[in-house]
Motif scaffolding. Structure first.
Motif, PDB file in Angstrom:
ATOM      1  N   GLY A 120     -55.719  -5.682  28.190  1.00 44.08           N
ATOM      2  CA  GLY A 120     -54.819  -5.033  29.125  1.00 44.08           C
ATOM      3  C   GLY A 120     -53.612  -5.850  29.530  1.00 44.08           C
ATOM      4  O   GLY A 120     -52.917  -5.486  30.483  1.00 44.08           O
ATOM      5  N   TYR A 121     -53.337  -6.927  28.807  1.00 45.60           N
ATOM      6  CA  TYR A 121     -52.221  -7.792  29.200  1.00 45.60           C
ATOM      7  C   TYR A 121     -50.873  -7.109  28.983  1.00 45.60           C
ATOM      8  O   TYR A 121     -50.604  -6.528  27.929  1.00 45.60           O
ATOM      9  CB  TYR A 121     -52.248  -9.095  28.403  1.00 45.60           C
ATOM     10  N   ASP A 122     -50.032  -7.167  29.994  1.00 48.59           N
ATOM     11  CA  ASP A 122     -48.654  -6.694  29.933  1.00 48.59           C
ATOM     12  C   ASP A 122     -47.827  -7.649  30.774  1.00 48.59           C
ATOM     13  O   ASP A 122     -48.030  -7.741  31.994  1.00 48.59           O
ATOM     14  CB  ASP A 122     -48.545  -5.269  30.470  1.00 48.59           C
ATOM     15  N   PRO A 123     -46.897  -8.378  30.177  1.00 46.38           N
ATOM     16  CA  PRO A 123     -46.139  -9.368  30.959  1.00 46.38           C
ATOM     17  C   PRO A 123     -45.375  -8.763  32.126  1.00 46.38           C
ATOM     18  O   PRO A 123     -45.128  -9.441  33.127  1.00 46.38           O
ATOM     19  CB  PRO A 123     -45.192  -9.986  29.925  1.00 46.38           C
ATOM     20  N   MET A 124     -45.032  -7.462  32.039  1.00 53.79           N
ATOM     21  CA  MET A 124     -44.274  -6.835  33.121  1.00 53.79           C
ATOM     22  C   MET A 124     -45.103  -6.667  34.395  1.00 53.79           C
ATOM     23  O   MET A 124     -44.565  -6.327  35.449  1.00 53.79           O
ATOM     24  CB  MET A 124     -43.726  -5.487  32.660  1.00 53.79           C
ATOM     25  N   GLU A 125     -46.412  -6.914  34.313  1.00 58.09           N
ATOM     26  CA  GLU A 125     -47.239  -6.933  35.522  1.00 58.09           C
ATOM     27  C   GLU A 125     -46.739  -7.996  36.491  1.00 58.09           C
ATOM     28  O   GLU A 125     -46.924  -7.879  37.711  1.00 58.09           O
ATOM     29  CB  GLU A 125     -48.696  -7.195  35.144  1.00 58.09           C
ATOM     30  N   PHE A 126     -46.065  -9.019  35.958  1.00 56.42           N
ATOM     31  CA  PHE A 126     -45.629 -10.158  36.767  1.00 56.42           C
ATOM     32  C   PHE A 126     -44.108 -10.206  36.907  1.00 56.42           C
ATOM     33  O   PHE A 126     -43.540 -11.248  37.229  1.00 56.42           O
ATOM     34  CB  PHE A 126     -46.176 -11.444  36.148  1.00 56.42           C
ATOM     35  N   ASP A 127     -43.485  -9.051  36.690  1.00 53.06           N
ATOM     36  CA  ASP A 127     -42.040  -8.935  36.799  1.00 53.06           C
ATOM     37  C   ASP A 127     -41.589  -9.261  38.224  1.00 53.06           C
ATOM     38  O   ASP A 127     -42.025  -8.631  39.190  1.00 53.06           O
ATOM     39  CB  ASP A 127     -41.630  -7.501  36.432  1.00 53.06           C
ATOM     40  N   GLY A 128     -40.719 -10.272  38.351  1.00 56.33           N
ATOM     41  CA  GLY A 128     -40.218 -10.669  39.662  1.00 56.33           C
ATOM     42  C   GLY A 128     -40.933 -11.856  40.265  1.00 56.33           C
ATOM     43  O   GLY A 128     -40.658 -12.231  41.403  1.00 56.33           O
ATOM     44  N   CYS A 129     -41.844 -12.473  39.499  1.00 57.15           N
ATOM     45  CA  CYS A 129     -42.586 -13.623  40.046  1.00 57.15           C
ATOM     46  C   CYS A 129     -41.687 -14.829  40.277  1.00 57.15           C
ATOM     47  O   CYS A 129     -41.975 -15.673  41.124  1.00 57.15           O
ATOM     48  CB  CYS A 129     -43.742 -13.987  39.125  1.00 57.15           C
TER      49      CYS A 129
END
Length: 624
Positions: A236-245
């Protein structure tokens, strides 16, 4: 044949009963602490140090909870208030690493350490306390109730089966979420409360069951520039989960949570020995799951989701951020996946106690109807810091609300009605908003220490916790070098530390609060001259008239008259110089203006207003 069968049946039943009896263990103790977390460990140590048999029961193999087993090993707040067991623990950290500068490794805190070091320090402190026993590997099942009083608890052995029954004269709920008092029938609150109900001016429009985000933290270790520690790509990895970190990974300016670079994000909680605490609140590894009322299975499933998110964030750091040389530390936790032993819970149930601290008590302690500050037993100085970014249904404006430093009232540890029970950890009687600062590690250590002191006194006095005099608990804490009042400018090594703390808790001399960045303050101003007007105002509360004075500032000779007005004995003009010298105040000049620290010393030594005027759990004077 029938007789043989019956005989065999009786034998089997006897063996079965024997096995059940062997699987059940029963113990007796004076004080039972359920949970060996941050508060529970401090409570157990202080209770045993106070002279009563104490038993901590902890499900995991470590002590320290969020400080160690949950890996939140960058302490927030109280850097300038090294009170009690918090100061003792921090000094042990300094000794382990070689001084304060060796642990000022990240920018979120002044004190960073490896979680395993925190556990080892707390285990050593516990082992050095003769009347304290620690039992690991047991999970709480239910309290033992006798006529509405908590008289112990039963536990299940995690490995191998069997049960443990512990009878106790006083029980401390030091669980992360307040599981004990909930099962004991004590009243509690859970979630946010509308400001029209609390009176807190923070614009929470509606009550709800929303609590703060939780985190499964992690410890990464630098394995060298050429190392590749990249995890297998998580499901389920999607880098956009951490968009704005951070500003190095942000698709739109409005998504940026904190304006830092990727290296600054990593260095946020950099630990000694090339390690990094991963506990990033802005589109990092925070997650919203409310596990409070879940059963054991539900909580385990929720924790698995939190662990999975942290693994995705670590993979993100390794791939998108380029930190492939950082991997999960192989020398921290005894877990298969190298993640911590437990999650970091910021909030759970909140007891309804004999007193409740809310934002108004913190912001204006001297200007409200109930002077709870007089009953203080622990101190804190961190801003109100709420984590709600992962739940957009929650108010998003509660981070870093400015407040002065503050204290926790004793009544916040005692249930409204249930006897035999004391609360500690983050589940004390506090408003949802105020929990944003009372939840932090040093405050919880000190709250635990106070719970242990109260429990021991309850046992020794043969009284219920609610019947133990507030001032007796406070005196015990002062003897343990703990703060009652949150004074930034008076350290435990000050020669008049106890005098200033005691007089401050009477309100005859008041401090001045100041919101200040990440370390709020209350100043006592020990070298400032005493104003007659403030003493006049302070004495009115006690029904005492201010003696006649010559001008707006108090003179040394007049300080003796004030002490006499409060019930002390004035040694007279002939004996004042000797008394002054004996109190460590130097050369006596009756006409000189007296400083606040010296005045506190005289009042405490000659009239003891702290002990002479007892207070109830609301801070009100008990008239004799």
């Amino acid at each position: 044949m029938k007789r043989i069968f019956i005989s065999l049946l009786i034998t089997c039943q006897s063996l079965l009963i024997g096995q059940v009896l062997l699987a059940q263990t029963s113990l007796n103790t004076d004080v039972l602490v359920i949970g060996g977390g941050t508060a529970g460990t401090a409570a157990g140590i202080q209770s045993a140090r106070s002279g009563v048999q104490t038993l901590i029961v902890e499900p995991g193999p470590w002590l320290g909870g969020m400080l160690s087993a949950a890996a939140v090993s960058a302490t927030d707040g109280n850097h300038n208030m090294p009170s009690g067991i918090w100061g003792e623990f921090r000094q042990a950290v300094y000794k382990r690493y070689g001084g304060p500068d060796k642990v000022a490794t990240g920018w979120v805190s002044n004190t960073h350490f490896e979680p395993r070091v925190a556990d080892s320090i707390l285990q050593a402190m516990a082992a050095a306390t003769p009347l304290l026993t620690v039992k690991h590997g047991y999970t709480f099942v239910t309290p033992i109730m006798k006529g509405g009083r908590v008289a112990g608890a039963s536990f299940r052995k995690i490995a191998g089966g069997g049960t443990l029954r512990i009878n106790a004269r006083v029980v401390i709920d030091a669980t992360e979420l307040g599981d004990v008092f909930a099962k004991a029938g004590a009243a509690y609150d859970l979630g946010m409360v509308a400001t029209r109900i609390t009176g807190e001016k923070v614009n929470v429009p509606e009550s709800s069951d929303i609590i703060q985000d939780m985190t499964y933290a992690a410890i990464l270790k630098d394995y060298g520039r050429d190392a590749d520690c990249t995890l297998v790509r998580p499901a389920g990895y999607d880098p956009m989960e951490f968009d704005g970190c951070c500003r190095d990974f942000c698709s739109k300016p409005e998504k940026l949570t904190t304006n830092v670079s990727k290296q600054q994000m990593l260095d946020y909680a950099k630990l000694p020995n090339g390690k990094y605490l991963i506990n990033w609140p802005g589109k990092g590894n925070d997650i919203y799951i409310n596990t409070v009322e879940m059963d054991e299975t539900g909580r385990a499933e929720a924790h698995a989701k939190a662990r999975a998110k942290t693994m995705r964030f670590i993979y993100f750091l390794q791939t998108e951020m380029g930190f492939r040389h950082l991997g999960l530390a192989n020398d921290e936790f005894p877990t298969a996946d190298r993640l911590p032993l437990m999650p970091y819970h910021r909030e759970g149930r909140r007891l309804r106690g004999l007193a409740r601290i809310d934002l108004n008590h913190i912001a204006t302690p001297f200007g409200i109807a109930d002077p709870l500050y007089r009953t203080g037993i622990a101190v804190g100085d961190y801003p109100v810091d709420h984590h709600h970014r992962e739940n957009l249904k929650a108010p998003q404006h509660l981070g870093f609300y400015p407040v002065p430093s503050f204290n926790i009232p004793l009544g916040a540890l005692i249930p409204e009605k249930v006897d035999g029970l004391i609360a500690a950890e983050k589940c004390i009687s506090v408003s949802n908003v105020a929990n944003g600062t009372t939840r932090l590690q040093p405050v919880v250590l000190l709250t635990g220490q106070a719970a242990g002191m109260l429990a021991a006194m309850s046992v020794k006095m043969k009284r219920q916790p609610r019947a133990v005099p507030v001032r007796e608990v406070q005196r015990g804490l002062l003897d343990a070098r703990a703060y009652l009042m949150p004074y930034f400018d008076i350290k435990p090594e000050h020669p008049f530390f106890q005098d200033i703390q005691a007089v401050g808790a009477t309100g005859i001399l008041k401090g001045v609060g100041e919101p200040f960045q990440w370390a709020n303050r209350t100043w006592f101003y020990p070298t400032q001259r005493v104003r007659v007007s403030e003493v006049t105002d302070g004495l009115k509360t006690y029904g005492v008239a201010m003696p006649t004075t010559s001008d707006s500032l108090l003179r040394s000779a007049e300080a003796f008259a004030v002490a006499a007005a409060l019930g002390g004995k004035d040694p007279g003009s002939a004996g004042r110089a000797a008394a002054w010298t004996s109190l460590g105040l130097g050369t006596y000049d009756p006409a000189a203006y007296i400083e606040r620290a010296a005045f506190a010393r005289i009042l405490n030594a000659l009239s003891d207003p702290f002990g002479r005027f007892p207070v109830d759990h609301r801070g009100r004077i008990i008239r004799k």
